[in-house]
Design a protein around this motif. Sequence first.
Motif, PDB file in Angstrom:
ATOM      1  N   ARG A  89     -44.701 -12.207 108.803  1.00  0.00           N
ATOM      2  CA  ARG A  89     -45.693 -11.429 109.550  1.00  0.00           C
ATOM      3  C   ARG A  89     -46.986 -12.216 109.673  1.00  0.00           C
ATOM      4  O   ARG A  89     -47.939 -11.985 108.931  1.00  0.00           O
ATOM      5  N   ALA A 147     -50.947 -11.256 108.840  1.00  0.00           N
ATOM      6  CA  ALA A 147     -51.086 -10.250 107.777  1.00  0.00           C
ATOM      7  C   ALA A 147     -51.813 -10.882 106.593  1.00  0.00           C
ATOM      8  O   ALA A 147     -51.843 -12.106 106.448  1.00  0.00           O
ATOM      9  N   ASP A 184     -37.384  -1.535 100.769  1.00  0.00           N
ATOM     10  CA  ASP A 184     -38.021  -0.668 101.756  1.00  0.00           C
ATOM     11  C   ASP A 184     -39.401  -1.180 102.148  1.00  0.00           C
ATOM     12  O   ASP A 184     -39.775  -1.171 103.322  1.00  0.00           O
ATOM     13  N   ASP A 198     -38.896  -4.138 104.352  1.00  0.00           N
ATOM     14  CA  ASP A 198     -38.447  -3.704 105.681  1.00  0.00           C
ATOM     15  C   ASP A 198     -39.640  -3.215 106.508  1.00  0.00           C
ATOM     16  O   ASP A 198     -39.730  -3.473 107.711  1.00  0.00           O
ATOM     17  N   GLY A 199     -40.577  -2.528 105.850  1.00  0.00           N
ATOM     18  CA  GLY A 199     -41.782  -2.081 106.531  1.00  0.00           C
ATOM     19  C   GLY A 199     -42.634  -3.242 107.005  1.00  0.00           C
ATOM     20  O   GLY A 199     -43.210  -3.200 108.100  1.00  0.00           O
ATOM     21  N   LEU A 200     -42.715  -4.286 106.193  1.00  0.00           N
ATOM     22  CA  LEU A 200     -43.467  -5.479 106.594  1.00  0.00           C
ATOM     23  C   LEU A 200     -42.806  -6.166 107.781  1.00  0.00           C
ATOM     24  O   LEU A 200     -43.482  -6.670 108.685  1.00  0.00           O
ATOM     25  N   ALA A 201     -41.483  -6.212 107.755  1.00  0.00           N
ATOM     26  CA  ALA A 201     -40.745  -6.893 108.817  1.00  0.00           C
ATOM     27  C   ALA A 201     -40.848  -6.109 110.125  1.00  0.00           C
ATOM     28  O   ALA A 201     -40.759  -6.710 111.206  1.00  0.00           O
ATOM     29  N   GLY A 202     -41.052  -4.779 109.974  1.00  0.00           N
ATOM     30  CA  GLY A 202     -41.286  -3.871 111.106  1.00  0.00           C
ATOM     31  C   GLY A 202     -40.384  -4.091 112.246  1.00  0.00           C
ATOM     32  O   GLY A 202     -40.558  -3.822 113.360  1.00  0.00           O
TER      33      GLY A 202
END
Length: 185
Positions: free
Chosen positions: A139, A142, A178, A181-185
Amino acid sequence: MTRERTDAARNRAKILAAAEGIVAARGVQGLQMADVAAAAGVGVGTLYRRFGDRSGLAYALIDRREREFQAAFIEGPPPLGPGAEPAARAKAFLRALADRTVEQLDLLLMAETASPLARFGGAYDAYHGHLSMLIGRLRPGADAHCLADALLAPLAAPLLAHRLGETGIERVKSALDDLLDGLAG
């Protein structure tokens, strides 16, 4: 880099073998400097000069396994080592770090709680740098520095020891997945 004298290396090996034997027989709480010195056949002063205190000795016992772990994520096969996508590497890294922490949890608890900042430096810096690099690739833009701290926080030995009673390690790993996964969006 100065090279260790032969007799010092021999004493170090005897001390670590004695300490490992005591930990295997009595657990980390049974690791007393005087007992280690007696079992290794060295003076207590030698032990304190070499390791400082029990937490220094704990870190020395952790060291071999730590070197193996770092070699795995720096140059080992994917997905932990190079060659996998950043998200897959980060997941593999955090999962392996969780297992590695559980494997030596009692020693890490002793070492990480010796002083307020005992956890930081050394291995933590290596983990943080590696994870920051992966997050930066995953990301761009970020705050990889702060995000790496956030992802490493649940794997602090005191918190992990506290959580393992009510939460299995697989649940901790799943929660970290999880977050990634949120970071990878």
